[in-house]
Design an enzyme around this catalytic site. Sequence first.
Site, PDB file in Angstrom:
ATOM      1  N   ASP A 193       0.862  -1.178   0.000  1.00  0.00           N
ATOM      2  CA  ASP A 193       0.000   0.000   0.000  1.00  0.00           C
ATOM      3  C   ASP A 193       0.897   1.227   0.000  1.00  0.00           C
ATOM      4  OD1 ASP A 193      -2.626   1.351   0.337  1.00  0.00           O
ATOM      5  OD2 ASP A 193      -1.725   1.989   2.226  1.00  0.00           O
ATOM      6  N   GLU A 277      -1.279  -1.208  -5.636  1.00  0.00           N
ATOM      7  CA  GLU A 277      -2.534  -0.634  -6.077  1.00  0.00           C
ATOM      8  C   GLU A 277      -2.261   0.246  -7.283  1.00  0.00           C
ATOM      9  OE1 GLU A 277      -6.511   0.979  -3.844  1.00  0.00           O
ATOM     10  OE2 GLU A 277      -4.584   1.177  -2.888  1.00  0.00           O
ATOM     11  N   ASP A 357      -3.443   0.751   6.990  1.00  0.00           N
ATOM     12  CA  ASP A 357      -2.571   0.549   5.831  1.00  0.00           C
ATOM     13  C   ASP A 357      -2.197  -0.919   5.631  1.00  0.00           C
ATOM     14  OD1 ASP A 357      -2.620   3.289   5.418  1.00  0.00           O
ATOM     15  OD2 ASP A 357      -0.864   3.623   6.689  1.00  0.00           O
TER      16      ASP A 357
END
Length: 410
Positions: A193, A277, A357
């Site tokens: 992340d 991501e 996170d």
Amino acid sequence: MQLRYNFRVTPDAAQRTALAQAFGCARVVFNDALRLRQQAREAGEKYISDGDLSKLIITAAKATEDRAWLGEVSAVVLQQALADLNTAYRNFFNSLSGKRKGRKVAPPRYRSRKDNRQAIRFTMNSRFKILDNGRLRLPKIGDLPVRWSRSLPSDPSSVTIIKDAAGRYFASFVVTIGEDETLPPVEPEIGIDLGLTHFAVMSDGTKVSAPKFLRRAARKLKRLQQALFRKQKGSNRRKKAVTQVARAHARVANTRRDWQHKLSTAIIRDNQAVYVEDLCVVGLGRTRLAKSVHDAGWASFTGMLEYKAARYGRTFGRVDRFLPSTRMCSDCGRINEKTALNVREWDCPCGSHHDRDVNAARNIKAAGQADFNDRGVQARPGLVPAPRREAVTHPDVARSTRSVEGISVL
Ligand SMILES: [Zn+2]
């Protein structure tokens, strides 16, 4: 090892017309050949050899009224369309016999003008050429402007011109580089992340912040930039300040690059698969987060992960950015209420306690694994690579709309 280097190309109107014609001819040759082989098979005749197929479908066809226009495009493009069909057949047969591992490969299918992805390939003997002015010369197409985002390590052996679903054009060069650098396989797979509080948070709980020396260098740069604004235009002090800012800027950029190289190398070395991501960094960049986003340099970092994964035989995947990764519980899958950015920890009704996170990183990992296992290709609009050691004509890849600037392994 062979690597694929992809770049955007921007053909003009006449070149686009010529490309459309070449895409069409390659498609017709591919489909004619597929039909002939299917008919032979249904009639119980023996498999038509590659050589015979080429004579029938290209040489003889050009002499007929129906297919005379095949003579208007490069012969290499047509030959390569047949080579694509042969690769597709070989993959299919090898998959049937079990010689080819992994997911089952479907038999070749007809190409359509409505396919999301159109492609033609030029090999060395087509005499394609990269000109001194940086343009790419293609026989019977013209000199195409290329956006060279990096340099090629050596002369390419072929170039494929791709038009994707969005109507963008790409040149995909195949380049052979020295030794095989594939690392021995390892167990762990990881989701990352990319955030603002930490540079990166991993699904295993590791949190990485930009190092102090980098933050210090960035602060110094900011101070120098502010000082520059106060100097009078045209003054000697200003000239001096400009030099100072340029130096500080280069130092920050170098320091950040070194640090990102070390981090990305370590991540690739320690993990068999890495998922991030697919942040729309450009979109974010327009908001007030711009400064920190650009300073964070996620794009260059994920770019490093991507090409190092390709180079060292690891898997790299970008996960759909619409995944509600922060509010989905990585234990039970429930999608919870949105939380404010400053809420760093939360509890799911299922009883799990999450670090915001780390939970997001775990969701990214799971989504990446699902994507990759389902499709065998990556799930990013405009993304690269054919699975290792396969022609780009593998049906899965041909069906996908992915094609983007980047490097991938063949
Ligand atoms: Zn839960």
